[in-house]
Design an enzyme around this catalytic site. Structure first.
Site, PDB file in Angstrom:
ATOM      1  NE  ARG A  70      38.282  41.562  44.897  1.00  0.00           N
ATOM      2  CZ  ARG A  70      37.412  41.166  45.825  1.00  0.00           C
ATOM      3  NH1 ARG A  70      36.151  41.550  45.741  1.00  0.00           N
ATOM      4  NH2 ARG A  70      37.785  40.399  46.819  1.00  0.00           N
ATOM      5  CB  THR A 120      39.324  44.991  46.914  1.00  0.00           C
ATOM      6  OG1 THR A 120      39.519  45.747  45.727  1.00  0.00           O
ATOM      7  CG2 THR A 120      38.038  44.209  46.800  1.00  0.00           C
ATOM      8  CE  LYS A 176      46.664  43.817  44.674  1.00  0.00           C
ATOM      9  NZ  LYS A 176      45.680  44.174  45.742  1.00  0.00           N
ATOM     10  CE1 TYR A 204      27.020  46.266  37.108  1.00  0.00           C
ATOM     11  CE2 TYR A 204      26.796  48.482  36.253  1.00  0.00           C
ATOM     12  CZ  TYR A 204      26.238  47.262  36.558  1.00  0.00           C
ATOM     13  OH  TYR A 204      24.907  47.038  36.309  1.00  0.00           O
ATOM     14  CB  ILE A 237      49.788  44.617  46.822  1.00  0.00           C
ATOM     15  CG1 ILE A 237      50.765  45.757  46.526  1.00  0.00           C
ATOM     16  CG2 ILE A 237      48.704  45.097  47.790  1.00  0.00           C
ATOM     17  CD1 ILE A 237      50.133  46.961  45.846  1.00  0.00           C
ATOM     18  CE1 TYR A 281      44.205  44.636  42.152  1.00  0.00           C
ATOM     19  CE2 TYR A 281      42.900  46.175  43.458  1.00  0.00           C
ATOM     20  CZ  TYR A 281      43.306  44.882  43.179  1.00  0.00           C
ATOM     21  OH  TYR A 281      42.814  43.843  43.933  1.00  0.00           O
TER      22      TYR A 281
END
Length: 292
Positions: free
Chosen positions: A140, A46, A164, A109, A206, A135
């Site tokens: 987000r 990202t 992550k 989304y 990360i 992840y």
């Protein structure tokens, strides 16, 4: 996987003022991270403004980082999305020989159920020729991958080797750490709580800020892994002010402002992101002059 223990960084994509990809700056960032003691590099996450890059630009970023790295550090490639079939197609057609693992974000989304998330990663696990890092970043994706789903995936698929975890929830991370299989790594996706997660049993981070302060941040994580708690928190309490600042007006605008101040890369970002405001720019510059 020992190669994923310590500090990885989610590399930015530096741009020239005309918004083209600045490959020379990207090479400088790679070398800055390598020289600073970072353990591995993550490409096209990202933070790379991946959503604004064309297919050709993504290939340019990949080839630039692979060439600049010169096999010095392990590389992880971001391969994810909310179209499961397209992710599977990419995994089956892309040459992944240069990479240690892929980092695959939970579908954004669409807001799938936990079973939908499981089935998405099941398809990825069956298609990927290399290990997979899950992840989870609800801020987000608008969808939280719950510990029970993470643990189910970790137990069902040998090539799902890590997560992550970027929910910003230390209790959630600890639930995974408590019950995970031995081979499975829990990697922080939040710079501010990376050290506490390491001390709870995490494998590292990360990081975004790690590429701007590679020496300091990677040393903090190594100290944490070695249970040198006081020394690690001494670094944490210096960097925490800047960690807050680089996320204050969006990522990667903040970390790109750090690179601008360091003379490594321009602070240009692509819409819908914009550069940080002048007040924040001055505060970041003041912090750098005082602490670096």
């Amino acid at each position: 996987m020992q190669s994923l223990i310590g500090t990885g960084v989610a590399l930015v994509t530096p741009f020239n003022k005309d918004f083209s990809v600045d490959t020379e700056a990207l090479q400088r960032i790679v070398n800055f991270c390598v020289d600073g003691g970072i353990e591995y590099l993550v490409i096209l996450g990202t933070t790379a403004e991946n959503a604004t890059l064309s297919a050709d630009e993504k290939e340019l970023v990949i080839t630039t980082v692979v060439a600049a790295n010169k096999k010095r550090l392990p590389l992880v490639l971001g391969v994810g999305g909310n179209n499961t079939a397209e992710v599977v197609k990419e995994l089956k057609t892309r040459d992944l020989s240069a990479f240690e693992a892929i980092l695959s974000v939970s579908p954004y989304y669409s807001k799938p159920t936990q079973e939908g998330i499981y089935q998405h990663y099941k398809a990825i696990a069956e298609a990927s020729p290399i290990p997979i890092i899950l992840y989870n970043v609800p801020g987000r994706t608008s969808s939280n991958m719950l510990p029970k789903t993470v643990l189910r995936l970790a137990n069902d698929f040998d090539n799902i080797v890590a997560i992550k975890e970027a929910a910003g929830d230390l209790v959630q991370a600890m639930q995974i750490l408590k019950n995970k299989p031995a081979h499975f790594l829990v990697i922080s996706g939040d710079d501010m709580i990376a050290l506490p997660m390491v001390l709870a049993g995490g494998a590292g981070v990360i990081s975004v800020i790690g590429q701007g302060f590679p020496k300091e941040f990677s040393e903090m994580i190594r100290l944490g892994l070695n249970r040198k708690v006081n020394e690690a928190f001494k670094i944490q309490y210096v960097l925490d002010e800047c960690i807050d600042m680089i996320f204050e007006q969006g990522n990667p605008a903040g970390i790109k402002e750090v690179f601008q101040c360091l003379g490594i890369a321009d602070n240009t970002v692509r819409l819908p992101l914009v550069k940080v405001e002048e007040d924040l720019s001055q505060r970041i510059e003041k912090f750098l002059k005082k602490n670096i």
